[in-house]
Design an enzyme around this catalytic site. Sequence first.
Site, short mmCIF file in Angstrom:
data_model
loop_
_atom_site.label_atom_id
_atom_site.label_comp_id
_atom_site.label_asym_id
_atom_site.label_seq_id
_atom_site.Cartn_x
_atom_site.Cartn_y
_atom_site.Cartn_z
N ASP A 89 6.23 71.67 -15.20
CA ASP A 89 7.35 71.47 -14.47
C ASP A 89 8.32 72.65 -14.35
OD1 ASP A 89 6.71 68.61 -14.33
OD2 ASP A 89 8.05 67.90 -15.99
N ARG B 182 3.74 71.72 -6.77
CA ARG B 182 4.50 70.44 -6.44
C ARG B 182 5.82 71.02 -5.73
NH1 ARG B 182 6.74 68.02 -11.65
NH2 ARG B 182 4.84 66.78 -11.68
C1 LIG Z 1 6.92 63.60 -9.19
C2 LIG Z 1 8.40 64.16 -9.39
C3 LIG Z 1 8.52 65.34 -10.11
C4 LIG Z 1 9.57 66.16 -10.16
N1 LIG Z 1 9.72 67.35 -11.07
C5 LIG Z 1 10.73 68.20 -10.79
C6 LIG Z 1 10.80 69.05 -11.67
O1 LIG Z 1 9.80 69.80 -12.08
N2 LIG Z 1 11.94 70.08 -11.81
C7 LIG Z 1 13.15 69.49 -10.93
O2 LIG Z 1 14.05 70.18 -10.89
N3 LIG Z 1 12.86 68.47 -10.07
C8 LIG Z 1 11.83 67.52 -10.27
N4 LIG Z 1 11.82 66.31 -9.53
C9 LIG Z 1 13.31 65.82 -9.23
C10 LIG Z 1 13.44 65.85 -7.78
O3 LIG Z 1 13.70 67.42 -7.63
C11 LIG Z 1 14.60 65.08 -7.40
O4 LIG Z 1 15.78 65.42 -8.19
C12 LIG Z 1 14.54 63.62 -7.05
O5 LIG Z 1 13.20 63.24 -6.84
C13 LIG Z 1 15.33 62.95 -6.16
O6 LIG Z 1 15.11 63.85 -4.94
P1 LIG Z 1 14.63 63.16 -3.58
O7 LIG Z 1 13.70 63.91 -3.04
O8 LIG Z 1 13.89 61.72 -3.95
O9 LIG Z 1 15.78 63.05 -2.63
P2 LIG Z 1 17.11 61.99 -3.03
O10 LIG Z 1 17.86 62.42 -1.60
O11 LIG Z 1 17.82 62.56 -3.97
O12 LIG Z 1 16.71 60.55 -2.87
C14 LIG Z 1 16.38 59.96 -1.96
C15 LIG Z 1 16.63 58.39 -2.05
O13 LIG Z 1 15.62 58.05 -3.38
C16 LIG Z 1 16.51 56.99 -3.93
N5 LIG Z 1 16.45 57.63 -5.24
C17 LIG Z 1 16.42 58.96 -5.79
N6 LIG Z 1 16.53 58.99 -6.90
C18 LIG Z 1 16.66 57.70 -7.62
C19 LIG Z 1 16.89 57.12 -8.76
N7 LIG Z 1 17.00 57.89 -9.85
N8 LIG Z 1 17.05 55.61 -8.82
C20 LIG Z 1 17.09 55.00 -7.68
N9 LIG Z 1 17.06 55.33 -6.58
C21 LIG Z 1 16.78 56.71 -6.39
C22 LIG Z 1 17.73 56.83 -3.13
O14 LIG Z 1 17.45 55.66 -2.42
C23 LIG Z 1 17.83 58.11 -2.64
O15 LIG Z 1 18.74 57.94 -1.46
C24 LIG Z 1 10.64 65.59 -9.47
C25 LIG Z 1 10.54 64.58 -8.76
C26 LIG Z 1 9.54 63.71 -8.55
C27 LIG Z 1 9.45 62.58 -7.61
#
Ligand SMILES: Cc1cc2nc3c(=O)[nH]c(=O)nc-3n(C[C@H](O)[C@H](O)[C@H](O)COP(=O)(O)OP(=O)(O)OC[C@H]3O[C@@H](n4cnc5c(N)ncnc54)[C@H](O)[C@@H]3O)c2cc1C
Length: 307
Positions: free
Chosen positions: A123, A174
């Site tokens: 990560d 990723r």
């Molecule tokens: C498999 C995976 C691994 C990850 N690994 C890392 C990592 O190693 N380092 C790092 O910095 N980040 C990591 N992330 C986190 C990522 O960077 C984001 O913070 C997170 O995924 C939200 O971004 P998004 O692209 O979904 O967009 P966003 O614009 O944040 O979300 C899009 C939509 O998804 C929904 N949503 C998002 N989060 C939530 C929630 N918590 N509860 C309910 N609905 C929600 C909402 O409807 C939102 O409008 C990871 C995410 C995933 C999916």
Amino acid sequence: MLNHAIARVLPVVPRPVVRRISSRYIAGSELDDATYTVRALNARGKMATIDVLGEEITDARETDAIAAAYEEVLAEVDRRHLDSNISVKPTALGLILDFDLCKRHLQQLVHRARVRDNFVRIDMEDATTTDATLAMYRELRAGGYDAVGVVLQASLKRTISDIGELADLRPNVRICKGIYVESREVQFRDYHAVQHSFVNSLEALLDSGCYVGIATHDEWLIQQAKRIVAERGLERDRYEFQMLLGVRPRLGDALVDEGHRLRIYVPFGSHWYEYSLRRLQENPSIAGYVASDTVGRVLRPGRNGSL
Ligand SMILES: Cc1cc2nc3c(=O)[nH]c(=O)nc-3n(C[C@H](O)[C@H](O)[C@H](O)COP(=O)(O)OP(=O)(O)OC[C@H]3O[C@@H](n4cnc5c(N)ncnc54)[C@H](O)[C@@H]3O)c2cc1C
């Protein structure tokens, strides 16, 4: 506005409340909870990656415990024939404490994963750890440890140049937006700039022959990703979508039904608090969650009336 305010005061919300309202994001406190969750996901056609919760550890003995827990995960995944790899936070294995200690733990885990035909995802944490994490990845690969991948964050301005610098390794990456709030100097804050950077990064990774985990719940980005892989005529085993446990499961179902591969991030363990806060702060309906939980407790108080 209200959501924003509630997200900011979450750190003062009592832990039992945080625990209840974040339970959808965490498999449980035991390995059995994680394997139970993974089995159910596998039955629905979804792969998994298991995260043993724990980060920014300051004592070497704690890193031994986390590394041992991950070895147990790999053994159990193998024994139960589950479709899951592992996701590891470098600071939980001592990155800040001692680079070489962290490297020894990672080498051991990648070796154990390779023997079991499995894989370790490192990560990415906050921007103070990016250089060390990418250096660690490069050293692992130089040492012949191949069953390992890294994470890049589209919200960081450096990411497109990191992709160029890593290209010679054909890394398994990723790509995600990134959860940590950084200074404006190093991070895009504008929503559209982050979207643009995500799309550019995904294209650059695929064009340099990388296997990519596309980690997002953002519908526009998922549409763009589908367009990008279709334009390149990529087989389904050249990329995968990734989502977090408890976030937009119906959207994940739709991807699987369309024939894409999807991996769900499944955290478990006793160090649940920091992870829960990050997930709740991202939940656009956080005010509703906190309100319904709190109101629910007022109407249905525990035996001693406490939360
Ligand atoms: C498999 C995976 C691994 C990850 N690994 C890392 C990592 O190693 N380092 C790092 O910095 N980040 C990591 N992330 C986190 C990522 O960077 C984001 O913070 C997170 O995924 C939200 O971004 P998004 O692209 O979904 O967009 P966003 O614009 O944040 O979300 C899009 C939509 O998804 C929904 N949503 C998002 N989060 C939530 C929630 N918590 N509860 C309910 N609905 C929600 C909402 O409807 C939102 O409008 C990871 C995410 C995933 C999916």
